[in-house]
Design an enzyme around this catalytic site. Structure first.
Site, PDB file in Angstrom:
ATOM      1  N   CYS A  91       1.169  -1.244   0.325  1.00  0.00           N
ATOM      2  CA  CYS A  91       0.272   0.228  -0.219  1.00  0.00           C
ATOM      3  C   CYS A  91       0.831   0.853   0.168  1.00  0.00           C
ATOM      4  O   CYS A  91       1.976   1.191   0.600  1.00  0.00           O
ATOM      5  CB  CYS A  91      -0.822   0.043   1.041  1.00  0.00           C
TER       6      CYS A  91
ATOM      7  N   ARG B 226       5.316   0.034  -5.699  1.00  0.00           N
ATOM      8  CA  ARG B 226       5.656  -1.565  -5.051  1.00  0.00           C
ATOM      9  C   ARG B 226       4.811  -2.221  -4.713  1.00  0.00           C
ATOM     10  O   ARG B 226       4.901  -2.829  -3.791  1.00  0.00           O
ATOM     11  CB  ARG B 226       5.099   0.078  -3.197  1.00  0.00           C
TER      12      ARG B 226
ATOM     13  N   TRP C 235      -3.063  -3.002  -1.237  1.00  0.00           N
ATOM     14  CA  TRP C 235      -2.809  -4.319  -1.828  1.00  0.00           C
ATOM     15  C   TRP C 235      -3.266  -5.012  -0.985  1.00  0.00           C
ATOM     16  O   TRP C 235      -3.282  -4.665   0.612  1.00  0.00           O
ATOM     17  CB  TRP C 235      -0.783  -4.598  -1.525  1.00  0.00           C
TER      18      TRP C 235
ATOM     19  N   ASN D 231      -1.834   2.143   5.766  1.00  0.00           N
ATOM     20  CA  ASN D 231      -1.103   0.887   5.259  1.00  0.00           C
ATOM     21  C   ASN D 231      -0.420   0.164   6.780  1.00  0.00           C
ATOM     22  O   ASN D 231      -0.510   0.924   7.709  1.00  0.00           O
ATOM     23  CB  ASN D 231       0.017   1.304   4.905  1.00  0.00           C
ATOM     24  N   GLY D 232      -0.523  -1.217   7.154  1.00  0.00           N
ATOM     25  CA  GLY D 232      -0.076  -1.944   7.540  1.00  0.00           C
ATOM     26  C   GLY D 232      -1.310  -2.902   7.780  1.00  0.00           C
ATOM     27  O   GLY D 232      -2.041  -2.865   7.239  1.00  0.00           O
TER      28      GLY D 232
ATOM     29  N   GLU E  24      18.490 -17.337  -7.015  1.00  0.00           N
ATOM     30  CA  GLU E  24      17.463 -15.596  -7.566  1.00  0.00           C
ATOM     31  C   GLU E  24      17.458 -16.016  -8.004  1.00  0.00           C
ATOM     32  O   GLU E  24      16.701 -15.418  -8.415  1.00  0.00           O
ATOM     33  CB  GLU E  24      18.935 -15.176  -7.263  1.00  0.00           C
TER      34      GLU E  24
ATOM     35  N   LYS F 195      13.681 -15.051  -9.390  1.00  0.00           N
ATOM     36  CA  LYS F 195      13.796 -13.976 -10.553  1.00  0.00           C
ATOM     37  C   LYS F 195      12.327 -13.925 -11.863  1.00  0.00           C
ATOM     38  O   LYS F 195      11.019 -13.450 -12.114  1.00  0.00           O
ATOM     39  CB  LYS F 195      14.889 -13.452 -11.765  1.00  0.00           C
TER      40      LYS F 195
ATOM     41  N   GLU G 247       8.959 -14.341 -10.395  1.00  0.00           N
ATOM     42  CA  GLU G 247       8.593 -13.394  -9.641  1.00  0.00           C
ATOM     43  C   GLU G 247       7.667 -12.619 -11.375  1.00  0.00           C
ATOM     44  O   GLU G 247       6.672 -12.224 -11.092  1.00  0.00           O
ATOM     45  CB  GLU G 247       8.986 -12.721  -9.104  1.00  0.00           C
TER      46      GLU G 247
ATOM     47  N   HIS H  20      18.079 -36.725  -6.126  1.00  0.00           N
ATOM     48  CA  HIS H  20      17.964 -37.605  -4.751  1.00  0.00           C
ATOM     49  C   HIS H  20      16.461 -36.528  -4.439  1.00  0.00           C
ATOM     50  O   HIS H  20      15.496 -37.373  -4.597  1.00  0.00           O
ATOM     51  CB  HIS H  20      18.268 -36.820  -3.422  1.00  0.00           C
TER      52      HIS H  20
ATOM     53  N   LYS I 227       6.694  -4.211  -3.861  1.00  0.00           N
ATOM     54  CA  LYS I 227       7.835  -3.865  -4.034  1.00  0.00           C
ATOM     55  C   LYS I 227       8.450  -4.203  -2.333  1.00  0.00           C
ATOM     56  O   LYS I 227      10.046  -4.592  -1.979  1.00  0.00           O
ATOM     57  CB  LYS I 227       8.435  -2.219  -4.590  1.00  0.00           C
TER      58      LYS I 227
HETATM   59  C1  AGP Z   1      12.366  -9.913  -5.289  1.00  0.00           C
HETATM   60  O1  AGP Z   1      12.605  -9.608  -6.406  1.00  0.00           O
HETATM   61  C2  AGP Z   1      11.644  -9.385  -4.308  1.00  0.00           C
HETATM   62  N1  AGP Z   1      11.095  -8.039  -4.442  1.00  0.00           N
HETATM   63  C3  AGP Z   1      11.569  -9.507  -2.640  1.00  0.00           C
HETATM   64  O2  AGP Z   1      11.896 -10.875  -2.848  1.00  0.00           O
HETATM   65  C4  AGP Z   1      12.148  -8.591  -1.771  1.00  0.00           C
HETATM   66  O3  AGP Z   1      13.881  -8.517  -2.186  1.00  0.00           O
HETATM   67  C5  AGP Z   1      11.954  -8.752  -0.855  1.00  0.00           C
HETATM   68  O4  AGP Z   1      10.742  -9.088   0.021  1.00  0.00           O
HETATM   69  C6  AGP Z   1      13.108  -8.087   0.607  1.00  0.00           C
HETATM   70  O5  AGP Z   1      12.817  -7.161   0.476  1.00  0.00           O
HETATM   71  P1  AGP Z   1      13.847  -6.126   0.972  1.00  0.00           P
HETATM   72  O6  AGP Z   1      15.281  -6.600   0.562  1.00  0.00           O
HETATM   73  O7  AGP Z   1      13.438  -4.893   0.580  1.00  0.00           O
HETATM   74  O8  AGP Z   1      13.838  -5.722   2.641  1.00  0.00           O
END
Ligand code: AGP
Length: 616
Positions: free
Chosen positions: A2, A27, A75, A100-101, A489, A493, A496, A512, A611
């Site tokens: 949010c 975000r 969100w 937010n929250g 990683e 990527k 997502e 395994h 984000k």
């Molecule tokens: C990765 O592409 C994501 N956007 C997500 O995993 C992100 O790294 C995670 O939410 C942690 O965020 P931060 O580094 O702002 O703490």
């Protein structure tokens, strides 16, 4: 996640609010809304499901104007993404709130307020706040006084903004667990959950601290602590270039940010390297004294930042000889942890506001060193004004600049650089790192931006390879040693932004279990630097080929790997093995980017993601 924008001015602020929301789009959100106090003195709002552009269209069809207003991108947490659940929420026609929250005791509050006659029009936890405040105003006429009392009844996390039709000269804000920043203008003031939203109107900011309540008027700002004590918060000038909010020549922010990596890695190294050693004071004046005492390291982070920490564990144990543990913050924060004496608590975060990581840090600081607590806390972070930076003892800023794409790219590689600097600094101070090796790595770090540029030059080759994924639904990513987190990683990527199911395994684990999945519909992506694990990795790849699996191998040019039927080899520039995780990340980022473009997904704002994850 949010986003909040608010303004109080002498001019119509609709455009400021909408532009602020657009700047927060990165975000991640699913609906947007704005409420203004109109010239007639009434509150009015527009809300829409979907993008801010839908809200803009609604405002064009039915304009709204006013000098006091709040706006929000939501969100969904409580209640589906729908117009009735979108913020701002009203209590009658007098009060509007954006939030937010998460309010954890919302059910209990909802029952109490219903009992008092309030009618709920949404499924959100937020609506309890606005009715609670309306009810409190019956006993405390001043909006700030009422807010101070009302927030005491809220359990959970909130960053919130309030306007009232009865007190039209002020915007109220409260922060507990969700960041808020006040933007200072001339004869007008603003509020947002992220200063990026306000860079169009000001470069002077005041960051609210935990528990703060603020009353923002056109020409004044007053702040109180949770106990009602008046406090001053320092105002700071924000220097980040305006170019961050612009895609420039690139089609997506993600691609722009991938290509920025040589420059931001260079920036992250600047002022931190001596001729043949790392400058320990880069971590703060007390770093040398503290590092000398460190016997263990505990790393905590989420998502991409967690993967960076996983790479660092290999480095810390191999180079600095320090035992290192790493855990995702959402698990760590709820676990009864046994802390080894003299353990440095290290958090890693792009945003510095990730709720789980922040909670983990706060738990870690609960006990004093020597009484079952950590020796000290250190954060590797990209946002100097963030909560993690403010609440940690030491910090190293990653200098990646604002990262707009939801998929983390430049934040990851700069985190790795920061973690390599930390490893070398700890090894140097504790005398466990060979001086010649430190000098060699410092040299290699200086050459790293050039190597990253060479890897980026392979973009067209990687784009061609991405076509192999056009019809695929699943994929495997393999790596060994410090390349295993790189494979993780790469898989993160791909899933997502392209929504293709991707799993990462240490290559040795293949037989395994996961080998059962391998057939011609399951591309297998591998990173293969030229190190002592290469021959073992080659055997694992044979196992895949023997089952008809298609291989995509990013291999060191000296690794002796060749293209063949079902095997696509991309030659990578040679690099020191210890820095290979940073270099091999680049083709995996490019691969997921091009696959997502082929699939036509929303690259910069993938579905369901945010984000900065500021709620649990
Ligand atoms: C990765 O592409 C994501 N956007 C997500 O995993 C992100 O790294 C995670 O939410 C942690 O965020 P931060 O580094 O702002 O703490």
């Amino acid at each position: 996640m949010c986003g909040i924008v608010g303004a109080v001015a002498e001019r119509n602020i609709t455009a400021v609010l909408v532009e602020g929301l657009k700047r927060l789009e990165y975000r991640g959100y699913d609906s947007a809304g704005v409420a203004l106090l109109t010239e007639q003195g009434a509150l009015d709002r527009r809300r829409r499901v979907g993008k801010v552009s839908e809200l803009q269209a609604a405002l064009q069809a039915e304009p709204l104007a006013g000098r006091l207003g709040i706006a929000h991108t939501r969100w969904a947490t409580h209640g589906a993404p729908s117009e009735r659940n979108a913020h701002p929420h009203f209590s009658g026609q007098e009060l509007a709130v954006v939030h937010n929250g998460i309010i954890e005791n919302h059910e209990e509050l909802r029952e109490q307020l219903k009992g008092l006659g309030y009618v709920f029009t949404s499924d959100t936890d937020t609506e309890t706040i606005v009715h609670l405040l309306e009810h409190t105003l019956k006993s405390y006429a001043d909006l700030a006084d009422a807010l101070k009392v009302a927030v005491k009844q809220l359990h959970g996390a909130y960053g919130l903004a309030v306007i009232s039709a009865r007190q039209p000269d002020r915007l109220l804000a409260a922060r507990s667990g969700s960041p808020l920043v006040i933007g200072l203008g001339l004869g007008e003031n603003f509020l947002a959950s992220d200063q990026l939203a306000l860079r169009q109107v000001t470069d002077r900011f005041m960051y609210l601290e935990e528990g703060d309540i603020a009353e923002i008027k056109r020409d004044s700002v007053q702040i109180w602590t949770v106990d009602g004590e008046a406090v001053e918060r320092e105002s700071v000038q924000y220097h980040e270039g305006a170019e961050a909010a612009d895609k420039g020549e690139y089609r997506h922010f993600m691609l722009k940010e991938i290509f920025e990596q040589p420059r931001v890695v260079q920036r992250t190294l600047e002022g931190r390297l001596g001729s043949d050693h790392v400058l320990v004071q880069a971590f703060g004046p007390q770093a040398a004294e503290l590092f000398a005492k460190v016997k263990n390291v505990q790393i905590v982070a989420c998502g991409t930042s967690y993967h960076a920490g996983m790479v660092a564990r290999y480095w810390l144990e191999e180079l600095a000889g320090i035992p290192c543990q790493i855990e995702v913050a959402s698990e760590f924060r709820y676990r009864k942890v046994v802390v080894q004496p003299d353990t440095l608590f290290v958090s890693i975060s792009q945003s510095g506001e990730t709720a789980d990581t922040l909670a983990a840090l706060r738990n870690a600081k609960d006990k004093a060193p020597g009484q079952g607590g950590y020796l000290a806390s250190l954060v590797i972070c990209n946002v100097g004004t963030s909560s993690l930076v403010r609440e940690s003892d030491l910090c190293l800023l990653t200098q990646a600049g604002p990262e707009i794409g939801v998929a983390s790219t430049k934040a990851f590689t700069t985190q790795l650089v920061g973690l390599m600097l930390l490893t070398l600094a700890l090894g140097q101070v504790r005398g466990t790192l060979d001086k010649a090796l430190e000098a060699e790595l410092v040299d290699e770090l200086r050459r790293l931006p050039t190597r990253l540029g060479e890897a980026l030059a392979m973009d067209k080759t990687v784009e061609k390879i991405s076509e192999l994924f056009a019809e695929k639904h699943h994929s495997l990513f393999l790596g060994r040693g410090a390349q295993y987190p790189v494979a993780m990683e790469g898989a993160l990527k791909l899933k997502e932004i392209s929504y293709i199911h991707a799993e990462a395994y240490p290559a040795g684990e293949l037989k395994h279990g996961p080998l059962a999945l391998v057939d011609s519909d399951m591309p297998v992506v591998t990173v293969a630097p030229n190190n002592e694990l290469l021959e073992k990795l080659k055997s694992n790849l044979q196992e895949v080929r023997a089952r008809g699996g298609e291989l995509i191998v990013f291999a060191d040019q000296q690794a002796g790997m060749r293209n063949g039927e079902g095997t696509h080899v991309v030659n990578m520039p040679h690099i020191h093995d210890l820095l290979a995780p940073i270099l091999y990340t680049i083709p995996l980022q490019l691969l997921s980017y091009h696959v997502a473009v082929l699939k036509g997904t929303d690259v910069d704002q993938p579905r369901n993601l945010a984000k900065s994850v500021t709620v649990e």
